[in-house]
Design a protein around this motif. Structure first.
Motif, mmCIF file in Angstrom:
data_model
loop_
_atom_site.group_PDB
_atom_site.id
_atom_site.type_symbol
_atom_site.label_atom_id
_atom_site.label_comp_id
_atom_site.label_asym_id
_atom_site.label_seq_id
_atom_site.Cartn_x
_atom_site.Cartn_y
_atom_site.Cartn_z
ATOM 1 N N PHE A 176 28.762 -35.041 39.972
ATOM 2 C CA PHE A 176 29.980 -35.686 40.437
ATOM 3 C C PHE A 176 29.697 -36.526 41.691
ATOM 4 O O PHE A 176 28.797 -36.211 42.477
ATOM 5 C CB PHE A 176 31.032 -34.636 40.830
ATOM 6 N N TYR A 201 32.261 -37.846 44.814
ATOM 7 C CA TYR A 201 33.595 -37.846 45.395
ATOM 8 C C TYR A 201 33.597 -38.820 46.579
ATOM 9 O O TYR A 201 32.576 -39.020 47.245
ATOM 10 C CB TYR A 201 33.964 -36.450 45.915
ATOM 11 N N GLN A 204 35.803 -39.724 50.221
ATOM 12 C CA GLN A 204 36.785 -39.231 51.189
ATOM 13 C C GLN A 204 37.065 -40.345 52.187
ATOM 14 O O GLN A 204 36.212 -40.676 53.016
ATOM 15 C CB GLN A 204 36.267 -37.988 51.899
ATOM 16 N N GLY A 228 40.524 -39.336 57.174
ATOM 17 C CA GLY A 228 41.729 -38.524 57.300
ATOM 18 C C GLY A 228 42.321 -38.040 55.993
ATOM 19 O O GLY A 228 43.410 -37.468 55.979
ATOM 20 N N GLN A 229 41.609 -38.258 54.897
ATOM 21 C CA GLN A 229 42.152 -37.863 53.601
ATOM 22 C C GLN A 229 41.275 -36.809 52.929
ATOM 23 O O GLN A 229 40.256 -36.396 53.452
ATOM 24 C CB GLN A 229 42.288 -39.102 52.708
ATOM 25 N N HIS A 230 41.727 -36.390 51.750
ATOM 26 C CA HIS A 230 40.981 -35.371 51.008
ATOM 27 C C HIS A 230 39.967 -36.034 50.077
ATOM 28 O O HIS A 230 39.939 -37.259 49.947
ATOM 29 C CB HIS A 230 41.946 -34.513 50.199
ATOM 30 N N LEU A 231 39.138 -35.239 49.490
ATOM 31 C CA LEU A 231 38.138 -35.751 48.559
ATOM 32 C C LEU A 231 38.791 -36.122 47.229
ATOM 33 O O LEU A 231 39.600 -35.363 46.686
ATOM 34 C CB LEU A 231 37.054 -34.704 48.281
ATOM 35 N N GLN A 232 38.400 -37.272 46.733
ATOM 36 C CA GLN A 232 38.909 -37.751 45.448
ATOM 37 C C GLN A 232 37.729 -38.013 44.521
ATOM 38 O O GLN A 232 36.698 -38.507 44.965
ATOM 39 C CB GLN A 232 39.697 -39.050 45.635
ATOM 40 N N LEU A 233 37.922 -37.713 43.262
ATOM 41 C CA LEU A 233 36.853 -37.890 42.297
ATOM 42 C C LEU A 233 36.634 -39.368 42.000
ATOM 43 O O LEU A 233 37.565 -40.089 41.661
ATOM 44 C CB LEU A 233 37.207 -37.154 41.000
ATOM 45 N N LYS A 283 32.126 -38.740 37.118
ATOM 46 C CA LYS A 283 31.472 -37.474 36.765
ATOM 47 C C LYS A 283 30.593 -37.676 35.546
ATOM 48 O O LYS A 283 30.833 -38.574 34.726
ATOM 49 C CB LYS A 283 32.512 -36.399 36.481
ATOM 50 N N GLU A 315 33.493 -41.725 53.334
ATOM 51 C CA GLU A 315 32.358 -40.818 53.182
ATOM 52 C C GLU A 315 32.240 -40.443 51.708
ATOM 53 O O GLU A 315 33.243 -40.211 51.027
ATOM 54 C CB GLU A 315 32.538 -39.559 54.034
ATOM 55 N N PHE A 374 30.384 -38.062 48.728
ATOM 56 C CA PHE A 374 29.726 -36.778 48.493
ATOM 57 C C PHE A 374 29.264 -36.685 47.049
ATOM 58 O O PHE A 374 30.025 -36.957 46.112
ATOM 59 C CB PHE A 374 30.695 -35.621 48.751
ATOM 60 N N SER A 422 30.345 -25.115 42.996
ATOM 61 C CA SER A 422 29.660 -26.401 43.086
ATOM 62 C C SER A 422 28.914 -26.472 44.394
ATOM 63 O O SER A 422 29.340 -25.901 45.401
ATOM 64 C CB SER A 422 30.669 -27.541 43.023
ATOM 65 N N PHE A 456 27.640 -29.145 47.222
ATOM 66 C CA PHE A 456 27.868 -30.505 47.690
ATOM 67 C C PHE A 456 26.729 -30.945 48.601
ATOM 68 O O PHE A 456 26.171 -30.138 49.346
ATOM 69 C CB PHE A 456 29.178 -30.577 48.477
#
Lengths: 117, 114
Positions: free
Chosen positions: B34, B36, B38, B41-46, B49, B88, B90, B102, B104
């Motif tokens: 995968f 991801y 980021q 200030g936000q969350h990880l998004q896919l 994959k 960023e 990942f 998982s 990372f």
């Protein structure tokens, strides 16, 4: 985005106090996880759950406990918060859906910023 | 135990430049891979994959990645980056049996200059 809600989103607490972070999902996914994210360490798995009342430790579980009494909720508790637990905490979920057999993609919540002073 | 290595900690590019971020993993069995993203200030998004099949995987926002099994690599590419790609990135790997365990990489920070 997956239906994942974390609360609280921001919290400042004092050393030695207990803290509970909540993760709520509306996707009926089987697996739920708590990660922490720190500069220079990437994402590290704290605990995870593969079903109601089924949980296991990740790589950085010391000082944390979890509970999952319902499919949709996964609670992370810092039993006695320390400054080293200042971090951003991410809840994540993945398939399979309850009662199904496959699914590997992880979806993340928006994070909870915790500061321990 | 499996591990993931991202070679570059910080990459700085100008808009329209091409991007390639390296990711190598260490595990000899069947893996899922995968990438991801980021945003600040936000969350990880896919982003994308790979489970099986065509080793060239296309994701969202013009990103693609190529799985090279012989090199244990899953590098992320984009032909022409935009300022909005500043984020960023990942790389992650897991096995079929438990998606959440998982691993990372430490992440690569991409800064795109306008």
């Amino acid at each position: 985005d997956a239906g994942i809600t974390q609360s609280p989103r921001h919290k400042v607490t004092e050393t030695g106090t207990p803290v509970t972070l909540r993760c709520h999902q509306t996707e009926n996914h089987r697996y739920m996880y708590w990660y922490r994210q720190d500069p220079g360490h990437g994402l590290r798995l704290i605990h995870y759950s593969y079903g109601v009342k089924d949980t296991d430790k990740g790589e950085v579980s010391d000082g944390y406990s979890v509970s999952r009494s319902k499919t949709e909720d996964f609670l992370l508790t810092l039993e006695s918060a320390t400054s080293s637990q200042t971090s951003v905490y991410f809840c994540a979920i993945s398939g399979p859906l309850q009662g199904m057999s496959s699914g590997n993609t992880i979806y993340f919540g928006e994070g909870s910023w915790l500061t321990v002073v | 135990a499996q591990s993931v290595s991202q070679h570059n900690h910080h990459v700085i590019l100008s808009e329209a430049a091409s991007l390639e971020l390296g990711c190598n993993y260490s595990y000899g069995g069947t893996v899922n891979l995968f990438w991801y993203v980021q945003y600040p200030g936000q969350h990880l998004q896919l982003l994308l994959k790979y489970f099986s099949g065509d080793p060239l995987v296309k994701g969202i926002k013009g990103f693609e990645a190529e799985f090279i099994k012989s090199k244990f690599s899953f590098n992320l590419r984009k032909p022409s980056v935009q300022w909005s790609d500043t984020a960023e990135y990942f790389c992650a790997v897991n096995q079929d049996t438990n998606a959440g365990k998982s691993t990372f990489g430490d992440g690569t920070t991409l800064t795109v200059k306008p």
